[in-house]
Design an enzyme around this catalytic site. Structure first.
Site, PDB file in Angstrom:
ATOM      1  N   LYS A  52       0.844  -1.203   0.000  1.00 56.37           N
ATOM      2  CA  LYS A  52       0.000   0.000   0.000  1.00 56.37           C
ATOM      3  C   LYS A  52       0.878   1.250   0.000  1.00 56.37           C
ATOM      4  O   LYS A  52       0.642   2.191  -0.747  1.00 56.37           O
ATOM      5  CB  LYS A  52      -0.940  -0.021   1.221  1.00 56.37           C
ATOM      6  CG  LYS A  52      -2.029  -1.100   1.111  1.00 56.37           C
ATOM      7  CD  LYS A  52      -2.857  -1.266   2.381  1.00 56.37           C
ATOM      8  CE  LYS A  52      -3.839  -2.432   2.210  1.00 56.37           C
ATOM      9  NZ  LYS A  52      -4.652  -2.712   3.386  1.00 56.37           N
ATOM     10  N   GLN A  96      -4.634  -1.666   9.651  1.00 53.68           N
ATOM     11  CA  GLN A  96      -4.593  -2.987   9.014  1.00 53.68           C
ATOM     12  C   GLN A  96      -5.179  -4.057   9.941  1.00 53.68           C
ATOM     13  O   GLN A  96      -4.861  -4.107  11.124  1.00 53.68           O
ATOM     14  CB  GLN A  96      -3.149  -3.344   8.632  1.00 53.68           C
ATOM     15  CG  GLN A  96      -2.998  -4.608   7.813  1.00 53.68           C
ATOM     16  CD  GLN A  96      -3.621  -4.534   6.416  1.00 53.68           C
ATOM     17  OE1 GLN A  96      -3.731  -3.468   5.827  1.00 53.68           O
ATOM     18  NE2 GLN A  96      -4.029  -5.671   5.896  1.00 53.68           N
ATOM     19  N   ASP A 119     -10.893   2.796   4.017  1.00 49.12           N
ATOM     20  CA  ASP A 119     -11.160   1.354   3.922  1.00 49.12           C
ATOM     21  C   ASP A 119     -12.661   1.080   3.784  1.00 49.12           C
ATOM     22  O   ASP A 119     -13.060  -0.034   3.452  1.00 49.12           O
ATOM     23  CB  ASP A 119     -10.674   0.640   5.195  1.00 49.12           C
ATOM     24  CG  ASP A 119      -9.403  -0.149   4.971  1.00 49.12           C
ATOM     25  OD1 ASP A 119      -9.158  -0.567   3.829  1.00 49.12           O
ATOM     26  OD2 ASP A 119      -8.676  -0.374   5.955  1.00 49.12           O
TER      27      ASP A 119
HETATM   28  N1  GUN Z   1      -7.074  -7.023   6.124  1.00 50.83           N
HETATM   29  C1  GUN Z   1      -7.439  -7.729   5.029  1.00 50.83           C
HETATM   30  N2  GUN Z   1      -7.930  -6.908   4.079  1.00 50.83           N
HETATM   31  C2  GUN Z   1      -7.871  -5.656   4.585  1.00 50.83           C
HETATM   32  C3  GUN Z   1      -8.218  -4.379   4.060  1.00 50.83           C
HETATM   33  O1  GUN Z   1      -8.721  -4.215   2.950  1.00 50.83           O
HETATM   34  N3  GUN Z   1      -7.982  -3.334   4.903  1.00 50.83           N
HETATM   35  C4  GUN Z   1      -7.470  -3.475   6.163  1.00 50.83           C
HETATM   36  N4  GUN Z   1      -7.312  -2.380   6.904  1.00 50.83           N
HETATM   37  N5  GUN Z   1      -7.134  -4.652   6.661  1.00 50.83           N
HETATM   38  C5  GUN Z   1      -7.334  -5.730   5.876  1.00 50.83           C
END
Ligand code: GUN
Length: 294
Positions: A52, A96, A119
């Protein structure tokens, strides 16, 4: 069988975002700024967050990675969320998941300012999405909808079966596919661990979204000829011949299913890269709302 190349599509969209950012900023305005919070040592999460941050650089975004130890308390994390909510230099941020067990994920999600929740996990954004109102869409479902759209896959009127009912993939993608929109207007069945005779549903499906986290679960005899397979699984399985000691496989048994389906997203290189791109799209939107048009 046609591959839905999420990696290539994601690169194309990242170029589009980079061009837009450079046009907006012209070296005079500050660029969009995404922050990511990573708690603990989960190796897969560390890889995702690194991707990311790297993708931010590619698009001309600023990024901040906040890494905290496994034993970070819930209160400490809530304080970080509060600071990010209040920081005018940050347009959007993510925490995350999964978080260490001693931290309540719902509590953290609820503490995020919905205007910075790129998100799309906060119930305010989830509720708006469900009602078809403008909202930050959760990154993985948003990425899937973008793939279906850009690959011109007919969704309207089709039988879609979603396997898995998580808050971040299964439930929201089932809502998006059934929404009165393009892509959308599908007839959606949401299957999960308590579904009986699951293959009876998948065999009738024109489009299957599999998000169970079970390696190679979906087999050829569970799908119909010409189905579209969207594989959300990213599972590490042991591979002693590899330097890393593991390789990634999806929730669909690629070798089997690819002989029968019309389209499939590979793992890696399918849904994963599109998730990152969707996050950047949301961050660009947050930058426009929170900074440019304030
Ligand atoms: N864990 C698995 N997929 C995601 C996501 O799209 N965002 C976040 N913050 N954590 C995740």
């Amino acid at each position: 069988m046609n591959l839905i190349d999420g990696k290539a599509l994601s690169n194309t969209i990242k170029e589009e975002i980079a061009a837009e950012v450079s046009k907006i900023c012209k070296g005079q305005k500050r660029p969009p700024h995404l922050a990511a919070v990573l708690v603990g040592e989960d190796p897969a999460s560390a890889v995702y967050v690194r991707n990311k941050v790297r993708s931010c650089e590619k698009c001309g975004f600023e990024s901040t990675l906040i890494k905290k130890r496994e034993n970070t308390t819930e209160d400490e994390l809530l304080e970080i969320v509060k600071e990010l909510n209040e920081d005018e230099d940050i347009d959007g941020f993510i925490v995350q998941l999964p978080l260490p067990k001693h931290i309540d994920e719902n509590k953290i999600t609820l503490a995020i300012d919905p205007g910075k929740d790129v998100d799309g996990f906060h119930p305010t954004n989830f509720g708006k999405m469900a009602q078809g109102l403008p909202a930050y869409l959760p990154a993985t479902p948003f990425g899937i909808m973008t793939m279906l759209d850009r690959y011109n896959i007919e969704v309207q009127g089709k039988n879609c079966v979603v396997l898995g009912r998580s808050n971040i993939v299964g439930t929201p993608i089932s809502i998006l596919l059934s929404r009165k929109a393009k892509p959308g207007n599908a007839t959606v069945t949401l299957c999960h661990s308590r579904t009986q005779n699951l293959a009876d549903y998948t065999r009738k499906a024109d489009i299957i979204v599999v998000a169970l986290g079970i390696p190679n679960y979906l087999k050829a005899d569970m799908i119909k000829e010409g189905a579209v397979i969207i594989d959300v699984g990213i599972n590490r399985i042991e591979a002693p011949e590899r330097k890393s000691g593991y390789r990634l496989v999806g929730d669909a048994d690629f070798d089997e299913v690819s002989t029968k389906c019309s389209h499939i997203t590979p793992v890696p290189g399918g849904v994963g890269p599109m998730t990152v791109t969707s996050l950047l799209t949301n961050t660009l939107q947050a930058y426009k709302s929170n900074f440019l048009n304030k």
